[in-house]
Design a protein around this motif. Structure first.
Motif, PDB file in Angstrom:
ATOM      1  N   ASN A 146       0.819  -1.208   0.000  1.00 14.60           N
ATOM      2  CA  ASN A 146       0.000   0.000   0.000  1.00 14.60           C
ATOM      3  C   ASN A 146       0.857   1.264   0.000  1.00 14.60           C
ATOM      4  O   ASN A 146       1.996   1.272   0.468  1.00 14.60           O
ATOM      5  N   PHE A 179      -3.401  -9.179   3.379  1.00 17.02           N
ATOM      6  CA  PHE A 179      -4.720  -8.591   3.585  1.00 17.02           C
ATOM      7  C   PHE A 179      -4.630  -7.174   4.141  1.00 17.02           C
ATOM      8  O   PHE A 179      -5.531  -6.358   3.906  1.00 17.02           O
ATOM      9  N   GLN A 183      -6.536  -4.403   2.018  1.00 15.85           N
ATOM     10  CA  GLN A 183      -7.653  -3.679   2.619  1.00 15.85           C
ATOM     11  C   GLN A 183      -7.468  -2.173   2.473  1.00 15.85           C
ATOM     12  O   GLN A 183      -8.414  -1.447   2.158  1.00 15.85           O
ATOM     13  N   GLY A 187      -9.859  -2.923  -0.428  1.00 12.09           N
ATOM     14  CA  GLY A 187     -10.955  -3.532   0.306  1.00 12.09           C
ATOM     15  C   GLY A 187     -11.522  -4.738  -0.422  1.00 12.09           C
ATOM     16  O   GLY A 187     -10.849  -5.370  -1.233  1.00 12.09           O
ATOM     17  N   ASP A 188     -12.801  -5.069  -0.112  1.00 10.40           N
ATOM     18  CA  ASP A 188     -13.489  -6.165  -0.800  1.00 10.40           C
ATOM     19  C   ASP A 188     -12.640  -7.427  -0.775  1.00 10.40           C
ATOM     20  O   ASP A 188     -12.413  -8.079  -1.808  1.00 10.40           O
ATOM     21  N   LEU A 189     -12.166  -7.807   0.412  1.00  3.62           N
ATOM     22  CA  LEU A 189     -11.154  -8.848   0.528  1.00  3.62           C
ATOM     23  C   LEU A 189     -11.648 -10.220   0.094  1.00  3.62           C
ATOM     24  O   LEU A 189     -10.907 -10.988  -0.518  1.00  3.62           O
ATOM     25  N   THR A 190     -12.895 -10.541   0.406  1.00  2.00           N
ATOM     26  CA  THR A 190     -13.422 -11.842   0.010  1.00  2.00           C
ATOM     27  C   THR A 190     -13.435 -11.988  -1.505  1.00  2.00           C
ATOM     28  O   THR A 190     -12.942 -12.979  -2.059  1.00  2.00           O
ATOM     29  N   THR A 192     -11.740 -10.256  -3.659  1.00  2.00           N
ATOM     30  CA  THR A 192     -10.375 -10.189  -4.174  1.00  2.00           C
ATOM     31  C   THR A 192      -9.704 -11.550  -4.096  1.00  2.00           C
ATOM     32  O   THR A 192      -9.086 -12.015  -5.063  1.00  2.00           O
ATOM     33  N   VAL A 208      -6.003  -3.720  10.618  1.00  2.00           N
ATOM     34  CA  VAL A 208      -6.099  -2.477   9.858  1.00  2.00           C
ATOM     35  C   VAL A 208      -6.951  -1.495  10.674  1.00  2.00           C
ATOM     36  O   VAL A 208      -8.005  -1.884  11.182  1.00  2.00           O
ATOM     37  N   GLU A 218     -10.585  -3.126  11.552  1.00  6.17           N
ATOM     38  CA  GLU A 218     -11.778  -3.230  10.724  1.00  6.17           C
ATOM     39  C   GLU A 218     -11.924  -4.529   9.954  1.00  6.17           C
ATOM     40  O   GLU A 218     -12.949  -4.731   9.280  1.00  6.17           O
ATOM     41  N   VAL A 219     -10.945  -5.413  10.012  1.00  4.14           N
ATOM     42  CA  VAL A 219     -11.001  -6.654   9.226  1.00  4.14           C
ATOM     43  C   VAL A 219     -11.441  -7.813  10.128  1.00  4.14           C
ATOM     44  O   VAL A 219     -10.874  -8.027  11.204  1.00  4.14           O
ATOM     45  N   TYR A 221     -10.960 -11.165  10.694  1.00  8.45           N
ATOM     46  CA  TYR A 221     -10.058 -12.249  10.313  1.00  8.45           C
ATOM     47  C   TYR A 221     -10.618 -13.644  10.567  1.00  8.45           C
ATOM     48  O   TYR A 221     -10.373 -14.557   9.756  1.00  8.45           O
TER      49      TYR A 221
END
Length: 258
Positions: A146, A179, A183, A187-190, A192, A208, A218-219, A221
């Motif tokens: 990032n 991740f 993130q 974002g939209d990890l699933t 991705t 995160v 915010e994730v 896990y």
């Protein structure tokens, strides 16, 4: 069940590096990763792994002058010879440590007008290093990072990295999905992970936005760990985060998965 590797560059950092292997094993980790092994002799590190029953799962190629701010060589025009030397050095360590995968850091963009030339250099260096690693049965990884953690890093998004995989077509080239970085950038990890699963060769985690333990921020896990299991991901998950205090005191998240 996910397999977790302690990142010894970040965890157990209240003791010298070589003492962290024993601490990781005592905490229940079966594998370790870290940024760089090159300050230590391969035999010294191999002895630590064997003594504590640990698998070496990942480390990085030499990154250039890390202390001076360099963050990799793979995309830097004019540094090709140095990059190739770094590949040979990393292979030497990987063979001694039984490490099956190596990450090639791309480097920083200091002049946007040079980005096209950097991409050409990056592709050529990745092609070369993937084929050198293939001679030894090793996997080469690239990782989007990032723009907040490393401003100017050459590659930042998962789609960029997987497009490079498709373009090069080297069978032992894979993408490192952190991740934490994903993130922050997209974002939209699933979605991705599901989109790119076939090209993912290693996963890393951190909370995160503060890069602390994965039970903060915010994730979700536990949801992602179940997703990885259901999807049949059988690789390692590197724990690359900054503990809020003593590493062991923050491992409550790890207990259900240990």
């Amino acid at each position: 069940m996910p397999r977790f590797a302690a990142n010894l560059s970040m965890l157990f950092n209240d003791v010298p590096f070589l003492e962290r292997f024993g601490r990781a094993a005592a905490a229940g980790f079966k594998g370790v990763e870290y940024l760089f092994p090159y300050e230590y002799a391969p035999a010294e590190l191999a002895e630590r792994l064997q003594t504590h029953g640990l698998a070496q799962v990942l480390f990085n190629l030499p990154p250039g002058d890390f202390a001076a701010g360099e963050r990799g060589l793979a995309a830097l025009p004019g540094r090709e010879s140095e990059f190739r030397e770094s590949v040979d050095r990393a292979i030497e360590y990987a063979r001694a440590l039984g490490c099956p995968r190596l990450h090639a850091m791309a480097g920083l963009v200091t002049d946007e007008s040079q980005r096209p030339r950097m991409r050409e250099t990056y592709l050529e260096n990745l092609r070369y290093s993937a084929r050198r690693l293939a001679e030894h049965g090793l996997t080469l990884l690239i990782e989007p990072i990032n723009t907040r953690s490393i401003p100017g890093y050459f590659i930042n998004r998962q789609a960029e990295a997987h497009a490079i995989l498709a373009e090069l077509g080297e069978p032992n080239l894979r993408v490192q999905l952190d991740f934490f970085h994903a993130q922050i950038m997209e974002g939209d990890l699933t979605a991705t992970f599901k989109r790119f699963q076939a090209g993912v060769g290693h996963i890393q985690i951190a909370g995160v936005p503060d890069r602390h333990e994965p039970d903060t921020g915010e994730v979700n896990y536990p949801y992602l760990f179940r997703l990885l299991d259901e999807a049949g991901y059988d690789g390692w998950i590197g724990c690359e985060y900054n503990p809020r205090g003593l590493t062991e005191d923050g491992l409550g998240w790890f207990v259900p998965w240990r």
